[in-house]
Design an enzyme around this catalytic site. Structure first.
Site, PDB file in Angstrom:
ATOM      1  N   ASP A 247     102.044  85.646 -47.971  1.00  0.00           N
ATOM      2  CA  ASP A 247     101.835  86.039 -49.371  1.00  0.00           C
ATOM      3  C   ASP A 247     103.151  86.015 -50.148  1.00  0.00           C
ATOM      4  O   ASP A 247     103.273  85.383 -51.191  1.00  0.00           O
ATOM      5  CB  ASP A 247     101.280  87.471 -49.437  1.00  0.00           C
TER       6      ASP A 247
ATOM      7  N   GLU B  59     101.352  89.081 -57.622  1.00  0.00           N
ATOM      8  CA  GLU B  59     100.791  90.310 -57.072  1.00  0.00           C
ATOM      9  C   GLU B  59     101.788  91.027 -56.182  1.00  0.00           C
ATOM     10  O   GLU B  59     101.813  92.251 -56.110  1.00  0.00           O
ATOM     11  CB  GLU B  59      99.536  89.965 -56.254  1.00  0.00           C
TER      12      GLU B  59
ATOM     13  N   ASP C  86      98.538  84.586 -57.765  1.00  0.00           N
ATOM     14  CA  ASP C  86      97.998  85.307 -56.611  1.00  0.00           C
ATOM     15  C   ASP C  86      98.211  84.386 -55.412  1.00  0.00           C
ATOM     16  O   ASP C  86      97.480  83.412 -55.232  1.00  0.00           O
ATOM     17  CB  ASP C  86      96.518  85.632 -56.779  1.00  0.00           C
TER      18      ASP C  86
ATOM     19  N   ILE D 106      97.882  84.491 -52.075  1.00  0.00           N
ATOM     20  CA  ILE D 106      96.704  84.342 -51.211  1.00  0.00           C
ATOM     21  C   ILE D 106      95.684  85.381 -51.649  1.00  0.00           C
ATOM     22  O   ILE D 106      95.780  86.557 -51.279  1.00  0.00           O
ATOM     23  CB  ILE D 106      97.023  84.521 -49.716  1.00  0.00           C
ATOM     24  N   ASP D 107      94.734  84.958 -52.467  1.00  0.00           N
ATOM     25  CA  ASP D 107      93.657  85.867 -52.857  1.00  0.00           C
ATOM     26  C   ASP D 107      92.736  86.076 -51.662  1.00  0.00           C
ATOM     27  O   ASP D 107      92.504  85.151 -50.882  1.00  0.00           O
ATOM     28  CB  ASP D 107      92.871  85.264 -54.028  1.00  0.00           C
TER      29      ASP D 107
ATOM     30  N   THR E   2      93.352  88.449 -49.191  1.00  0.00           N
ATOM     31  CA  THR E   2      94.288  88.539 -48.075  1.00  0.00           C
ATOM     32  C   THR E   2      93.621  89.092 -46.825  1.00  0.00           C
ATOM     33  O   THR E   2      93.922  88.657 -45.707  1.00  0.00           O
ATOM     34  CB  THR E   2      95.489  89.433 -48.458  1.00  0.00           C
TER      35      THR E   2
ATOM     36  N   ASP F 205      94.260  87.858 -60.255  1.00  0.00           N
ATOM     37  CA  ASP F 205      92.998  87.368 -59.690  1.00  0.00           C
ATOM     38  C   ASP F 205      92.259  86.455 -60.652  1.00  0.00           C
ATOM     39  O   ASP F 205      91.668  85.456 -60.243  1.00  0.00           O
ATOM     40  CB  ASP F 205      92.060  88.545 -59.366  1.00  0.00           C
TER      41      ASP F 205
END
Length: 416
Positions: A94, A119, A193, A195-196, A198, A338
């Protein structure tokens, strides 16, 4: 500025250097001759797509090296913790992906420095209790040295990641190469984002069967999201969604990905996807934690075609792809990072994403014109940490306006 043209991109057209995991290389079919010049927004779009491809390669690399992946998990704490999950994780993947995107795009567009946000905090704690600032260094060797400290002197893992970070991405996408869009980069800002979803990325379930094309959970819902918004108005103007785990190669068992993009700016709408057609059977996608009251209110409209999925970005992508007519969320559990990228693509397709609470209030007051959409430039006052950037009123994502109106009508009739 050119008149609107539409392009179709059935898959990724990027060529990654051999050190990175495989990408799905599918040809681009251009449906109309794009203009020959490359304006600032087109260059920015190409840069973001390239960054998303590098990001997807890093996500695949971490996921495919299980021993490496186990080293990369750290728990979110304090004000950066997302209250939705009992345990919400951040991974080095991330953080590293976010910093790669910030570095690569910021290097090409210095006017965006300080306006590329994500994020994740880039502070990472290793097992020795050392807090380190994860960043892309000037050389691959320096980056490997920093990552070795993060990874408790696991030099092999650090060098593997550093090589991926410093790889050059070569795009072969004629639709991107010849776009003409005049939007000065100094007027926009970026939400990332890395890695949405996670938690699904960490669990790593690969064989989840889709229901009517929608995967309820699993790696398919782990996406890279990069959204661009106008600094003055907060409107989303450009979005890139990358699916690193679109499909697994049956021979090599390596993941192949694809990406989608959309631009909606001052009357010009361009997208790598065609607008989905209206479907005879209505379908809505929801979070598994959506309230029973909302589910019950929507049943007269959707019957048994309430579908559930993980990942806010993935549910928005389901609407973009025409797998669902709408994504309805009554809680304030999503954030600007997001929704910015999917929102821009939805706008490019003629749809949008409204603030559910504000839209319902306007609907009950008899407003039938433009309804309040999410914006991305102003934090929520009086709160700290991630909650400053929450979409606190919930949301409805849609492509066709009639689906939005049907949802609002049903919820308003139910007294919500």
């Amino acid at each position: 500025m050119t008149s609107p043209r539409r392009h179709r991109s059935p898959g990724s057209s990027a060529l990654m250097s051999p050190a990175l995991p495989g990408r799905l290389r599918t040809g681009i079919r251009v449906l109309a001759d794009p203009a020959p010049c490359l304006a600032p927004m087109a260059a920015l779009l190409r840069s973001l797509v390239g960054a998303s491809e590098k990001a997807a390669g890093i996500a695949q690399l971490c996921r495919q090296e299980e021993a490496l992946f186990q080293l990369l998990v750290a728990e979110k704490t304090g004000p950066d913790r997302n209250k939705k999950f009992v345990q919400d994780f951040k991974t080095l993947a991330d953080v590293l992906i976010q910093e790669v995107i910030k570095h690569d795009v910021g290097k090409e567009f210095p006017e965006l420095c300080g306006h590329i946000c994500g994020e994740e905090s880039n502070h990472f704690q290793n097992s020795l209790g050392e807090t380190l600032v994860v960043q892309v260094c000037a050389t691959q060797q320096d980056t490997a040295g920093l990552l070795a400290r993060v990874l408790d002197q696991n030099q092999a893992a650090a060098e593997l990641l550093a090589a991926a970070v410093h790889q050059e991405v070569l795009l072969q996408d004629p639709a991107l190469a010849r776009l003409a869009l005049a939007v000065p980069p100094e007027s926009v800002a970026v939400w990332i984002d890395p890695i949405d979803s996670t938690n699904q990325y960490i669990r790593g379930q690969a064989g989840v069967a889709p229901v009517d094309g929608i995967c309820p959970s699993g790696l398919r819902s782990a996406l890279v999201l990069i959204g661009v918004y106008d600094r003055s108005s907060g409107e989303p103007v450009l979005g890139v969604i990358n699916e690193p785990f679109f499909q697994e190669d049956p021979t090599t068992h390596r993941w192949q990905g694809r990406y989608h993009w959309g631009v909606a700016y001052q009357g010009t709408s361009l997208c790598s996807l065609s607008r989905p057609l209206l479907q005879p059977a209505a379908c809505v996608v929801l979070s598994s934690s959506e309230t029973p009251v909302v589910q019950q209110a929507l049943r007269p409209l959707y019957g048994e075609r309430l579908r559930f999925a993980s990942g806010a970005g993935y549910k928005m992508l389901c609407v973009i792809l025409g797998l669902a007519d709408a994504y309805v969320l009554s809680e304030g559990s999503t954030f600007k990072w997001d929704s910015c990228a999917p929102h821009a693509i939805l706008r490019a397709l003629g749809g949008g994403m409204v603030d559910l609470a504000a839209a319902l209030q306007a609907w009950r007051a008899g407003q039938r014109g433009a309804l309040p959409e999410l914006t991305y430039h102003q934090p929520v006052e009086g709160v700290m940490g991630a909650e400053r950037w929450a979409n606190r009123g919930g949301l409805v994502a849609f492509v066709h306006r009639q689906h939005l109106e049907e949802v609002l009508s049903m919820l308003a009739d139910a007294g919500l």
